[in-house]
Design a protein around this motif. Sequence first.
Motif, PDB file in Angstrom:
ATOM      1  N   VAL A  26       0.850  -1.191   0.000  1.00  0.00           N
ATOM      2  CA  VAL A  26       0.000   0.000   0.000  1.00  0.00           C
ATOM      3  C   VAL A  26       0.882   1.235   0.000  1.00  0.00           C
ATOM      4  N   PHE A  27       0.314   2.358  -0.418  1.00  0.00           N
ATOM      5  CA  PHE A  27       1.064   3.603  -0.576  1.00  0.00           C
ATOM      6  C   PHE A  27       0.525   4.641   0.414  1.00  0.00           C
ATOM      7  N   VAL A  28       1.367   5.017   1.364  1.00  0.00           N
ATOM      8  CA  VAL A  28       0.952   5.876   2.474  1.00  0.00           C
ATOM      9  C   VAL A  28       1.074   7.348   2.107  1.00  0.00           C
ATOM     10  N   LEU A  29       0.013   8.096   2.425  1.00  0.00           N
ATOM     11  CA  LEU A  29       0.016   9.551   2.225  1.00  0.00           C
ATOM     12  C   LEU A  29       0.206  10.241   3.570  1.00  0.00           C
ATOM     13  N   PRO A  30       1.297  10.974   3.754  1.00  0.00           N
ATOM     14  CA  PRO A  30       1.455  11.756   4.983  1.00  0.00           C
ATOM     15  C   PRO A  30       0.298  12.733   5.146  1.00  0.00           C
ATOM     16  N   VAL A  31      -0.145  12.919   6.371  1.00  0.00           N
ATOM     17  CA  VAL A  31      -1.298  13.777   6.645  1.00  0.00           C
ATOM     18  C   VAL A  31      -0.880  14.910   7.575  1.00  0.00           C
ATOM     19  N   PHE A  32      -1.217  16.135   7.197  1.00  0.00           N
ATOM     20  CA  PHE A  32      -0.895  17.321   7.966  1.00  0.00           C
ATOM     21  C   PHE A  32      -2.176  18.124   8.188  1.00  0.00           C
ATOM     22  N   GLU A  33      -2.069  19.163   8.982  1.00  0.00           N
ATOM     23  CA  GLU A  33      -3.169  20.111   9.083  1.00  0.00           C
ATOM     24  C   GLU A  33      -2.610  21.518   9.186  1.00  0.00           C
ATOM     25  N   ILE A  34      -3.436  22.441   8.777  1.00  0.00           N
ATOM     26  CA  ILE A  34      -3.026  23.831   8.645  1.00  0.00           C
ATOM     27  C   ILE A  34      -3.879  24.704   9.554  1.00  0.00           C
ATOM     28  N   ASP A  35      -3.307  25.799  10.019  1.00  0.00           N
ATOM     29  CA  ASP A  35      -4.051  26.760  10.833  1.00  0.00           C
ATOM     30  C   ASP A  35      -5.328  27.179  10.093  1.00  0.00           C
ATOM     31  N   LYS A  36      -6.416  27.333  10.851  1.00  0.00           N
ATOM     32  CA  LYS A  36      -7.722  27.604  10.238  1.00  0.00           C
ATOM     33  C   LYS A  36      -7.766  28.921   9.472  1.00  0.00           C
ATOM     34  N   ASN A  37      -6.840  29.826   9.733  1.00  0.00           N
ATOM     35  CA  ASN A  37      -6.831  31.108   9.032  1.00  0.00           C
ATOM     36  C   ASN A  37      -5.987  31.086   7.764  1.00  0.00           C
ATOM     37  N   GLU A  38      -5.402  29.923   7.453  1.00  0.00           N
ATOM     38  CA  GLU A  38      -4.530  29.812   6.290  1.00  0.00           C
ATOM     39  C   GLU A  38      -5.170  28.968   5.187  1.00  0.00           C
ATOM     40  N   GLN A  39      -4.778  29.248   3.957  1.00  0.00           N
ATOM     41  CA  GLN A  39      -5.222  28.433   2.830  1.00  0.00           C
ATOM     42  C   GLN A  39      -4.487  27.092   2.861  1.00  0.00           C
ATOM     43  N   PRO A  40      -5.178  25.986   2.621  1.00  0.00           N
ATOM     44  CA  PRO A  40      -4.497  24.687   2.577  1.00  0.00           C
ATOM     45  C   PRO A  40      -3.410  24.690   1.506  1.00  0.00           C
ATOM     46  N   PRO A  41      -2.220  24.213   1.818  1.00  0.00           N
ATOM     47  CA  PRO A  41      -1.140  24.187   0.822  1.00  0.00           C
ATOM     48  C   PRO A  41      -1.478  23.228  -0.307  1.00  0.00           C
ATOM     49  N   SER A  42      -1.125  23.598  -1.520  1.00  0.00           N
ATOM     50  CA  SER A  42      -1.439  22.752  -2.672  1.00  0.00           C
ATOM     51  C   SER A  42      -0.275  21.852  -3.069  1.00  0.00           C
ATOM     52  N   ASN A  43       0.948  22.188  -2.623  1.00  0.00           N
ATOM     53  CA  ASN A  43       2.097  21.352  -2.942  1.00  0.00           C
ATOM     54  C   ASN A  43       3.054  21.308  -1.744  1.00  0.00           C
ATOM     55  N   LYS A  44       4.061  20.488  -1.832  1.00  0.00           N
ATOM     56  CA  LYS A  44       4.963  20.291  -0.697  1.00  0.00           C
ATOM     57  C   LYS A  44       5.746  21.563  -0.383  1.00  0.00           C
ATOM     58  N   ARG A  45       6.101  22.325  -1.398  1.00  0.00           N
ATOM     59  CA  ARG A  45       6.844  23.565  -1.144  1.00  0.00           C
ATOM     60  C   ARG A  45       6.039  24.496  -0.245  1.00  0.00           C
ATOM     61  N   GLU A  46       4.745  24.656  -0.542  1.00  0.00           N
ATOM     62  CA  GLU A  46       3.886  25.507   0.289  1.00  0.00           C
ATOM     63  C   GLU A  46       3.697  24.909   1.674  1.00  0.00           C
ATOM     64  N   LEU A  47       3.583  23.599   1.753  1.00  0.00           N
ATOM     65  CA  LEU A  47       3.417  22.938   3.044  1.00  0.00           C
ATOM     66  C   LEU A  47       4.637  23.148   3.932  1.00  0.00           C
ATOM     67  N   LEU A  48       5.834  22.949   3.380  1.00  0.00           N
ATOM     68  CA  LEU A  48       7.057  23.119   4.169  1.00  0.00           C
ATOM     69  C   LEU A  48       7.194  24.556   4.666  1.00  0.00           C
ATOM     70  N   SER A  49       6.794  25.513   3.852  1.00  0.00           N
ATOM     71  CA  SER A  49       6.838  26.915   4.273  1.00  0.00           C
ATOM     72  C   SER A  49       5.894  27.143   5.446  1.00  0.00           C
ATOM     73  N   ALA A  50       4.710  26.542   5.394  1.00  0.00           N
ATOM     74  CA  ALA A  50       3.743  26.684   6.478  1.00  0.00           C
ATOM     75  C   ALA A  50       4.248  26.025   7.757  1.00  0.00           C
ATOM     76  N   VAL A  51       4.878  24.863   7.618  1.00  0.00           N
ATOM     77  CA  VAL A  51       5.439  24.174   8.791  1.00  0.00           C
ATOM     78  C   VAL A  51       6.544  25.022   9.415  1.00  0.00           C
ATOM     79  N   LYS A  52       7.409  25.569   8.587  1.00  0.00           N
ATOM     80  CA  LYS A  52       8.515  26.405   9.071  1.00  0.00           C
ATOM     81  C   LYS A  52       7.993  27.637   9.802  1.00  0.00           C
TER      82      LYS A  52
END
Length: 273
Positions: A99-125
């Motif tokens: 099976v192929f696992v998808l990592p799952v994250f969540e974003i602050d409710k005031n932010e737009q959900p990231p569409s790609n990993k680059r945006e996600l990493l910026s939000a995490v940072k």
Amino acid sequence: MIYLVSVHLVFPAGRVPALGRAYKEKDDCTASDLQWRGTETERWKSGMTYPINVARNVARTSASTARVLVSDIELLPSERLASGFVAMVHGRPPKLGVVFVLPVFEIDKNEQPPSNKRELLSAVKAGLAVYFHRYRFLCPHCQRFPGLTRWMVRTDPGKVKPLIITRREYPHHRWEPVFIGMREDPLYTENMSWEGKQDKMAQMFEMCLLNYRLVVLDGAFLVHTPGIKRKPQIVGVARKEFLRPHEKKNAKLYQRVVKRLLAQYPTNRKCTQ
């Protein structure tokens, strides 16, 4: 793309809903009329539990494709997840036991959900995103997937690709990943409710005994919305009293299923309960 959607209604056999006239009022798909009336639904008024595993099994067994992602409705996929995955497995027939696992994250409710990993990493940072919702603060081991650190330090590959191949074994024996699998994978235990928690544990234990390989994907992920759930400061007495018997029931059911599976499959001491 609505023509690609099929809807399956699930209800208790002893509580068949009355079918009245067709409701044709135009609206969007957010079911906004139910968002603020959660306590007025039939399930809440009757004190019924949410049969989440029944819904998961219905969705998976009714799928028309060989590969299936069983995901909750509040998990948003990263952009081009489906097409990127299809490109990755092109020419490779589905194989049971992988099976192929998808990592799952969540974003602050005031932010737009990231569409790609680059945006996600910026939000995490920036401290605006963390790995999967309530588990980050309530149950860190439930979604802290093997290879998380490696996943976080790698830049966006620009496509969907494998990161590591792992198994559901100690110390990740409480891991409940969301994955792309097959219709023939072990089913979920249907008499476990969402309110009782640990609803996917029995399935993962069986997959461990079957020596399933879990391929953690890079360049693709899911985002839980809305907001980052944290442990509440105060849990109402009524809520605690409501959940307690369901949690006990799920725990007993899990032990019962584990006992059956241990008798059914060869022993694997790495498959800690």
